[in-house]
Design a protein around this motif. Structure first.
Motif, mmCIF file in Angstrom:
data_model
loop_
_atom_site.group_PDB
_atom_site.id
_atom_site.type_symbol
_atom_site.label_atom_id
_atom_site.label_comp_id
_atom_site.label_asym_id
_atom_site.label_seq_id
_atom_site.Cartn_x
_atom_site.Cartn_y
_atom_site.Cartn_z
ATOM 1 N N LEU A 49 44.288 48.809 35.440
ATOM 2 C CA LEU A 49 44.271 48.158 34.253
ATOM 3 C C LEU A 49 43.515 46.684 34.371
ATOM 4 N N ILE A 50 43.458 46.056 35.466
ATOM 5 C CA ILE A 50 42.383 44.892 35.389
ATOM 6 C C ILE A 50 41.109 45.311 34.935
ATOM 7 N N ALA A 51 40.417 46.437 35.650
ATOM 8 C CA ALA A 51 39.014 46.985 35.190
ATOM 9 C C ALA A 51 39.132 47.200 33.599
ATOM 10 N N THR A 55 36.866 45.324 30.773
ATOM 11 C CA THR A 55 35.985 46.233 29.843
ATOM 12 C C THR A 55 36.272 45.726 28.275
ATOM 13 N N GLU A 56 37.552 45.690 28.003
ATOM 14 C CA GLU A 56 37.763 45.103 26.568
ATOM 15 C C GLU A 56 37.250 43.726 26.511
ATOM 16 N N ARG A 57 37.481 42.673 27.442
ATOM 17 C CA ARG A 57 36.916 41.520 27.079
ATOM 18 C C ARG A 57 35.389 41.543 26.888
ATOM 19 N N VAL A 195 42.816 38.057 29.130
ATOM 20 C CA VAL A 195 42.794 37.327 30.157
ATOM 21 C C VAL A 195 44.349 37.200 30.663
ATOM 22 N N LEU A 196 45.392 36.693 29.714
ATOM 23 C CA LEU A 196 46.572 36.568 30.344
ATOM 24 C C LEU A 196 47.136 38.016 30.860
ATOM 25 N N GLU A 197 46.719 39.205 30.333
ATOM 26 C CA GLU A 197 47.206 40.390 30.503
ATOM 27 C C GLU A 197 46.779 40.588 32.339
ATOM 28 N N ALA A 198 45.562 40.336 32.328
ATOM 29 C CA ALA A 198 44.950 40.614 33.710
ATOM 30 C C ALA A 198 45.361 39.517 34.750
ATOM 31 N N ASP A 199 45.941 38.534 34.255
ATOM 32 C CA ASP A 199 46.420 37.370 35.214
ATOM 33 C C ASP A 199 47.712 37.942 35.675
ATOM 34 N N GLU A 200 48.557 38.628 34.677
ATOM 35 C CA GLU A 200 49.715 39.093 35.096
ATOM 36 C C GLU A 200 49.902 40.122 35.986
ATOM 37 N N GLN A 201 48.801 40.885 35.892
ATOM 38 C CA GLN A 201 48.544 41.913 36.986
ATOM 39 C C GLN A 201 48.192 41.515 38.148
ATOM 40 N N ASN A 202 47.317 40.506 38.351
ATOM 41 C CA ASN A 202 47.283 39.900 39.515
ATOM 42 C C ASN A 202 48.128 39.176 40.212
ATOM 43 N N LEU A 203 49.102 38.573 39.385
ATOM 44 C CA LEU A 203 50.440 38.027 39.780
ATOM 45 C C LEU A 203 51.168 39.013 40.415
ATOM 46 N N ARG A 204 51.416 40.086 39.960
ATOM 47 C CA ARG A 204 52.191 41.175 40.093
ATOM 48 C C ARG A 204 51.604 41.576 41.733
ATOM 49 N N VAL A 205 50.463 41.826 41.980
ATOM 50 C CA VAL A 205 49.902 42.448 43.092
ATOM 51 C C VAL A 205 50.106 40.959 44.182
ATOM 52 N N ALA A 206 49.883 39.761 43.950
ATOM 53 C CA ALA A 206 49.950 38.852 44.800
ATOM 54 C C ALA A 206 51.544 38.467 45.030
ATOM 55 N N ARG A 207 52.425 38.805 44.327
ATOM 56 C CA ARG A 207 53.773 38.683 44.656
ATOM 57 C C ARG A 207 54.081 39.859 45.664
ATOM 58 N N ASN A 208 53.562 40.900 45.361
ATOM 59 C CA ASN A 208 54.012 42.162 46.304
ATOM 60 C C ASN A 208 53.394 41.890 47.633
ATOM 61 N N GLN A 209 52.251 40.991 47.729
ATOM 62 C CA GLN A 209 51.689 40.967 49.143
ATOM 63 C C GLN A 209 52.393 39.908 49.928
#
Length: 474
Positions: A49-51, A55-57, A195-209
């Motif tokens: 999703l981040i990739a 691309t859309e950005r 950008v916010l959507e990508a940040d939310e995905q990164n936050l989800r990954v970081a929280r899981n780690q």
């Protein structure tokens, strides 16, 4: 999940083993299922999703730059239109000043004037000539700016002759509709949402780690044996009867989870920062739109005032010329009337050009300048890109439809907009009319109504085929 096959061949001295040589084979299947860290579909598809969001950005960054380029072309075009009108007005001042200077010299020779009148006329004429030089230089510079932004060489075409007059029709946009349009169409706001959507995905990954690593592990191994017996017979045993398996749970956790928690805190701060950036961008867009609307009102009211000034200045100039011929006025009044009339013509043209430039700025601020000028992107035809993706508002585009021709937006007047100004040129060498002329129509007025911003419209027209004398502006 893993599948591994191994083959080991042993060779021994004669008489030491039952099978010599012997081959031991094994086929192992291993399955590992994360239960805490790394578990879940959303975490595992986050990188995809981040990739896609990146691309859309890049697409909306391109669209934003194209919008700025279109607005720059429009601004450069209207600058050329105003510069041509300003040169015309300055030329008329030079002609009027030269006629006044010649009449002052003739009156002096006839004993009706003084040396001061001649000097005063010479001062005004010299100032008019200097202003004309400045106006011609500005026109050449504005033409070069338009060539540059269009990608033309600096020497071709030799002259740019615009044939589209600026619009003099007042546009009164509704504030609520403008805000709604900008929030939906502005590429920079859409990019910040991505950008916010990508940040939310990164936050989800970081929280899981930050979770402990708990994995369920299972393995199953099929063993086989093959070799040559002392009797010379070849023996082969399939792997089925000699299988072994294992099932268990692997658990591990770093002491303190400092790295995972640091990454989580960093992702949270990035998300908060980007939310603040989005709010700031919305705040800036709000004030930019308010400034656009104020400028539209200001430039249009100035245009109306200067139009009335020009009409009154022409009447005053012709009356001062008549009074001067009749000996009822002094030369200074004529020179001041020439100055006022030429400045009024330039000011009217400048305010009208600024008004049209501000219309383009408003379209850029609302994110509709490409649509209103017929610039289309294939991705948006199917509404398949953007923060909402396929959840966006559907657009009724047939699958195989091709873009049609643009609607007419910038009419062709058959010549440069300043050609009609010759009908409004007073002269010291002609007798005054019996009655003052009525206020004439605006020389740069657009006779066709301006289309709405969201409509699909045409392009600015520039006539490059009109022959221009080499010394036209010299």
């Amino acid at each position: 999940m893993g599948l591994n096959e191994t083959l080991i061949v042993f060779r021994f001295p004669a008489g030491s083993e039952a099978l010599n040589p012997q081959s031991q084979s094994a086929l192992a299947l291993t399955v590992t299922q994360p239960l805490l860290q790394g578990a879940g579909v959303s975490v595992n598809v986050a990188s995809i999703l981040i990739a896609r969001l990146q691309t859309e950005r890049s697409y909306f960054q391109l669209k934003d730059s194209v919008q700025d380029r279109v607005r720059g072309v429009i601004q450069a075009y209207w600058s050329v239109v105003f510069a041509r009108t300003d040169v015309w007005a300055k030329r008329q001042q030079v002609e009027q000043g030269a006629a006044a200077h010649a009449r002052a010299e003739a009156r002096k020779k006839a004993g009706l004037g003084s040396t001061g009148d001649v000097a005063q006329a010479q001062v005004a004429l010299s100032n008019f000539r200097a202003a004309l030089v400045t106006a011609e230089a500005t026109l050449l510079q504005n033409e070069d700016i338009l060539r540059n932004i269009l990608g033309w060489p600096p020497t071709e075409p030799e002259r740019i002759v615009p044939v589209t007059p600026p619009s003099a029709i007042r546009i009164d946009p509704k504030w609520d509709e403008i805000l709604a349009l900008a929030s939906e169409m502005r590429p920079d706001l859409i990019e910040l949402n991505l950008v916010l959507e990508a940040d939310e995905q990164n936050l989800r990954v970081a929280r899981n780690q930050t979770l402990p690593k708990l994995d369920a592990a299972m393995s199953y191994q099929w063993n086989g044996l093959e070799g040559i017996a002392p009797s010379g017979d070849r023996l082969s045993v399939s792997s089925g009867p000699f299988a072994n398996w294992s099932l268990g749970v692997n658990f591990s956790v770093p002491l303190g989870l400092r790295q995972g928690r640091a990454n989580l805190r960093n992702a949270e701060l990035v998300l908060v920062s980007d939310k603040a950036n989005l709010e700031q961008a919305r705040h800036h867009a709000l004030h930019a739109l308010a400034g656009n609307l104020r400028n539209l009102a200001q430039y249009y009211e100035q245009y109306i005032a200067f139009r009335e000034t020009r009409s009154a200045a022409r009447v005053n100039l012709e009356q001062q010329i008549a009074d001067f011929r009749a000996g009822r006025s002094i030369l200074l009044n004529v020179l001041q009337a020439i100055t006022d009339w030429g400045n009024a013509v330039s000011s009217e043209a400048q305010s009208l050009a600024q008004y049209n430039v501000e219309l383009a700025n408003l379209e850029e601020q609302t994110g509709t300048i490409l649509e209103s000028h017929g610039v289309r992107f294939m991705e948006e035809r199917f509404a398949s890109i953007g923060p909402l993706g396929r959840l966006a508002k559907r657009r009724l585009y047939p699958l195989g439809s091709a873009p049609g021709p643009n609607a007419e937006r910038y009419p062709d007047s058959g010549g440069p907009p300043d050609k009609d100004l010759d009908n409004d040129r007073p002269s010291l060498n002609e007798p005054p009319p019996k009655q003052p002329p009525a206020a004439q129509q605006v020389p740069l007025q657009n006779t066709q109504p301006r289309s709405r911003m969201a409509a699909t419209l045409g392009a600015l027209r520039i006539d490059l085929s009109s022959p221009v004398k080499e010394n036209e502006f010299k």
